[in-house]
Design a protein around this motif. Sequence first.
Motif, PDB file in Angstrom:
ATOM      1  N   ILE A 174       0.784  -1.293  -0.128  1.00 12.65           N
ATOM      2  CA  ILE A 174       0.163  -0.018  -0.062  1.00 12.65           C
ATOM      3  C   ILE A 174       0.839   1.043  -0.072  1.00 12.65           C
ATOM      4  N   VAL A 175       0.517   2.290  -0.751  1.00 15.43           N
ATOM      5  CA  VAL A 175       1.109   3.583  -0.622  1.00 15.43           C
ATOM      6  C   VAL A 175       0.070   4.607  -0.786  1.00 15.43           C
ATOM      7  N   VAL A 176       0.197   5.799  -0.015  1.00 16.85           N
ATOM      8  CA  VAL A 176      -1.015   6.668   0.219  1.00 16.85           C
ATOM      9  C   VAL A 176      -0.519   7.937  -0.527  1.00 16.85           C
ATOM     10  N   ASP A 177      -1.615   8.387  -1.169  1.00 15.31           N
ATOM     11  CA  ASP A 177      -1.414   9.616  -2.211  1.00 15.31           C
ATOM     12  C   ASP A 177      -2.279  10.543  -1.531  1.00 15.31           C
ATOM     13  N   VAL A 178      -1.706  11.810  -1.024  1.00 13.97           N
ATOM     14  CA  VAL A 178      -2.419  12.944  -0.393  1.00 13.97           C
ATOM     15  C   VAL A 178      -2.381  14.130  -1.289  1.00 13.97           C
ATOM     16  N   LYS A 179      -3.259  14.434  -1.931  1.00 17.94           N
ATOM     17  CA  LYS A 179      -3.284  15.362  -2.871  1.00 17.94           C
ATOM     18  C   LYS A 179      -2.877  16.747  -2.491  1.00 17.94           C
ATOM     19  N   GLN A 180      -1.630  17.455  -2.826  1.00 14.15           N
ATOM     20  CA  GLN A 180      -1.308  18.718  -2.481  1.00 14.15           C
ATOM     21  C   GLN A 180      -1.649  19.008  -0.780  1.00 14.15           C
ATOM     22  N   VAL A 248       6.404  20.096  -8.984  1.00 12.98           N
ATOM     23  CA  VAL A 248       6.306  21.504  -8.507  1.00 12.98           C
ATOM     24  C   VAL A 248       5.210  22.428  -9.110  1.00 12.98           C
ATOM     25  N   LYS A 249       5.303  22.132 -10.486  1.00 10.14           N
ATOM     26  CA  LYS A 249       4.489  23.395 -11.278  1.00 10.14           C
ATOM     27  C   LYS A 249       2.985  22.603 -11.435  1.00 10.14           C
ATOM     28  N   THR A 250       2.790  21.298 -11.790  1.00 13.80           N
ATOM     29  CA  THR A 250       1.567  20.863 -11.866  1.00 13.80           C
ATOM     30  C   THR A 250       0.937  20.173 -10.933  1.00 13.80           C
ATOM     31  N   GLY A 251       1.667  19.710  -9.735  1.00 12.78           N
ATOM     32  CA  GLY A 251       1.107  19.000  -8.823  1.00 12.78           C
ATOM     33  C   GLY A 251       0.957  17.438  -9.341  1.00 12.78           C
ATOM     34  N   ASN A 252       1.206  17.135 -10.501  1.00 13.42           N
ATOM     35  CA  ASN A 252       0.986  15.769 -10.824  1.00 13.42           C
ATOM     36  C   ASN A 252       2.000  14.751 -10.602  1.00 13.42           C
ATOM     37  N   ARG A 253       1.866  13.415 -10.551  1.00 15.94           N
ATOM     38  CA  ARG A 253       2.953  12.486 -10.497  1.00 15.94           C
ATOM     39  C   ARG A 253       2.289  11.277 -10.818  1.00 15.94           C
ATOM     40  N   SER A 254       3.208  10.163 -11.126  1.00 16.57           N
ATOM     41  CA  SER A 254       2.922   9.096 -11.503  1.00 16.57           C
ATOM     42  C   SER A 254       3.248   7.930 -10.412  1.00 16.57           C
ATOM     43  N   LEU A 255       2.558   6.979 -10.590  1.00  5.54           N
ATOM     44  CA  LEU A 255       2.745   5.583  -9.558  1.00  5.54           C
ATOM     45  C   LEU A 255       3.803   4.769 -10.370  1.00  5.54           C
TER      46      LEU A 255
END
Length: 418
Positions: A174-180, A248-255
């Motif tokens: 499990i990994v947890v993604d807390v958006k911004q 930093v600019k878009t707040g996006n990322r990939s798993l």
Amino acid sequence: MVSMSITPTSAKRPGRVGGRGLFREVFKWSTVEFKYPSEDEKSVALISGKYRPENGLPLGLEVWKPGVGATLATVPLPQLQKKMVATSPILDPYPSWSWHTLDTCNGITSVFRVAVDDCGRLWVLDSGKVDVVTSVKPVCPAQLLIFDLKTDSLVWSYKFPKLQTPHGSLLTNIVVDVKQGKCHDAHAYVSDVFRYGLLVYSLREDKSWRIDHPYFYPDPLATKFNLDGIRFSWTDGIFGIALPPEDVKTGNRSLFFHPLSSFREFSVPTSYLRNETGSEQKDPFRKVGEPRRRSRGHASGSAFDRQGVLFYNLVSKSAVGCWNSKTGVHNPHTQGVVARDPKGLSFPNDLKVDHNPDQGLWVLSNRLHKFLYSTLSPNETNFRVYTGKVKELVKGTPCGPGYVPPPQRKQRRKCQDQ
């Protein structure tokens, strides 16, 4: 504190790993022992067979700061001094014994992994399965439990629908993604290693959905293992999952993810995973660079640090590898080894990067292959936890700051007239 997930089954001076003295042994055990409320209760459990120390196997770990005041247990985090001696503390069931002694499905059944988010919450992945060594016996529904680490109290729980956990499935990571930084807008990504899927849970919507993809499957050419002369074949699918820092600019990322029985790394945008309805657009899943680790072996747990360095356990080589994602190049030249020890890192199973300002890398090794196909001696150290500072471990490796990868050669294709 260090939390450890322990799976029940039916059946010297601290080591300096890697040769540079940067990875230190913090804990070590021959067998797993728990702290009981009283010696009488411990004796009753031993006599009845409910507690068999030789059948406990540590599978996962997580770390949080000291002062935050069984299948899931904790041990006190020591002061990490250079001349410290590794200890073998008794494990304290978390959050209390009452969660582990219930005969109903209102407690905790079988925890494989846990994760701490940036909001001070511990996410517990309870597979609901026992006897995973022999039959993967379902006892209770798979569930997520979320605890507040300041109070050790349950703040939320969620049971996965049966249709999302087909027969024979096993939820292991499990990994947890807390958006911004928005604590209410959190998603958990959970891997199903035996039925090759990814479950996504939305805390805000309190619902989950399952995603299937061919990249979650094992590579048929990477199913053979050879560790310490023990040969076996595993068809384990998606296992290691990790989240890099947000753009930093878009707040996006990939798993980023990989099957255990594979030599490749893959990725998928989290924006796609968070969309329950999916998309009719082009397949967003991507293979990352060239086949990695082919000369180094299979990888189990993985995690990113804040600088975008991906660490992963190389189970076939008793080592810990790394890759700096900021190089933009993923090949054998951009990957390094930060620690290696045939004895101390015998089957490095789980790996975490802590949340401290000066981040540390933590690795749990458990001799899983010997536990399954041979025997573990109670007179030897079988389970170990190592740690080291990330910025020190990557120095002198391709993962360190300032490393420039060599220019890539253009691949030539050989053509043959028909």
